[in-house]
Design a protein around this motif. Sequence first.
Motif, short mmCIF file in Angstrom:
data_model
loop_
_atom_site.label_atom_id
_atom_site.label_comp_id
_atom_site.label_asym_id
_atom_site.label_seq_id
_atom_site.Cartn_x
_atom_site.Cartn_y
_atom_site.Cartn_z
N SER A 67 4.72 -5.76 3.73
CA SER A 67 3.35 -6.20 4.46
C SER A 67 2.16 -5.39 4.34
O SER A 67 0.42 -6.25 4.22
CB SER A 67 3.60 -6.85 5.79
OG SER A 67 2.52 -7.52 6.55
N ALA A 68 2.82 -4.49 4.42
CA ALA A 68 1.47 -3.64 4.55
C ALA A 68 1.21 -2.95 3.19
O ALA A 68 -0.66 -3.38 3.66
CB ALA A 68 1.94 -1.51 5.41
N SER B 286 1.86 2.46 1.70
CA SER B 286 0.44 1.81 2.40
C SER B 286 -0.01 2.75 1.53
O SER B 286 -1.60 2.02 1.43
CB SER B 286 0.73 1.36 3.82
OG SER B 286 0.42 2.45 4.54
N GLU C 186 -5.13 1.62 -3.60
CA GLU C 186 -6.15 0.47 -4.17
C GLU C 186 -6.01 0.22 -5.29
O GLU C 186 -6.57 -1.12 -6.00
CB GLU C 186 -7.69 0.45 -3.41
CG GLU C 186 -7.73 2.25 -4.41
CD GLU C 186 -7.35 3.40 -3.59
OE1 GLU C 186 -7.14 4.27 -4.10
OE2 GLU C 186 -7.21 3.31 -3.09
N ARG D 230 0.82 -4.94 0.88
CA ARG D 230 0.28 -7.21 0.49
C ARG D 230 -1.10 -6.61 1.98
O ARG D 230 -2.89 -7.66 0.74
CB ARG D 230 1.07 -8.01 1.60
CG ARG D 230 1.33 -8.17 0.34
CD ARG D 230 2.65 -9.44 0.49
NE ARG D 230 3.57 -10.11 -0.09
CZ ARG D 230 4.56 -10.61 -0.26
NH1 ARG D 230 5.47 -10.83 0.81
NH2 ARG D 230 5.66 -10.75 -1.27
N THR D 231 -0.93 -6.19 2.88
CA THR D 231 -2.24 -6.22 3.42
C THR D 231 -3.64 -5.29 2.68
O THR D 231 -4.80 -5.47 2.52
CB THR D 231 -2.26 -5.88 4.80
OG1 THR D 231 -1.37 -6.85 5.66
CG2 THR D 231 -3.31 -5.71 5.28
N ALA D 232 -3.20 -4.31 1.48
CA ALA D 232 -4.56 -3.20 1.30
C ALA D 232 -4.87 -3.68 -0.08
O ALA D 232 -5.18 -3.86 -0.68
CB ALA D 232 -3.16 -2.41 0.85
N GLY D 233 -3.84 -5.14 -0.16
CA GLY D 233 -4.63 -6.11 -1.24
C GLY D 233 -3.71 -5.73 -2.62
O GLY D 233 -4.27 -6.23 -3.49
#
Length: 255
Positions: A239-240, A177, A222, A242-245
Amino acid sequence: MRYTDAPRRREELLKRLRASGYISASHAAADLGVSEMTIRRDLHQLADDGLAVRVTGGARLPDGAGVPFEQRTDHSAAQKRSIANAAASLLDPGATVAMDSGTTVARLADVLPPDLTVVTHSVPVIASCADRTDLRLIGLGGIFHPVTRSFGGPAVRTALRNIVVDVAVLSATAVGSDGVYCSDPYDAETKQAIAGAARSVIVTADGSKLRARAPIRFAGIESVAVLVTDDSAPAVTVSAVRTAGVRVVLAGEPR
């Protein structure tokens, strides 16, 4: 399963080290059911035997002792083919695409769509593209690195400073992540230069890479636009990321 027998445990550590190029002492201890101190002693012994080099938190393969390209190509071969097909579908006609020296990226070279300009330092990618009249090929020369079957060094990095590409397609030893990792400092420098020349970065990594660890972070998460992996990737890491964009594409799933 606990590995309480030292020779058998060291054999398992060496197997894991040869598979990824790096091993974390804490993760190995948890996996093998022994203390981290025990793993450190094992890694010291492997280092004394010339089979490993101790680094902070674990060990890596000695210089020049990386996993052969052909052996890495055979690992998770079906997943790599599926990931390559999914990555190929993300490339727009007319794009300039930089490709690194990873084995999944080499699979992508076999299924590239037409009307692309390919920039690469990878000998297998060059070989795959050389006879195609529907592609334009820019080869980056430098110092040949047998383990990665690619050219590198200052000449490659200098060339990349004068090139702008639409997309960089990179491979990885580990993905988390917080970023994308590899185990070879030589390879990391070239990956960073390729990413720096690109407007967008695609990372290709089979599911095992989202469970792996490696010592060198060559890109922050990023900086990644798309991660292409497969359905064996751990859901919590997907999931992590994806959460990071990051857009995550699971090969074989409809998009």
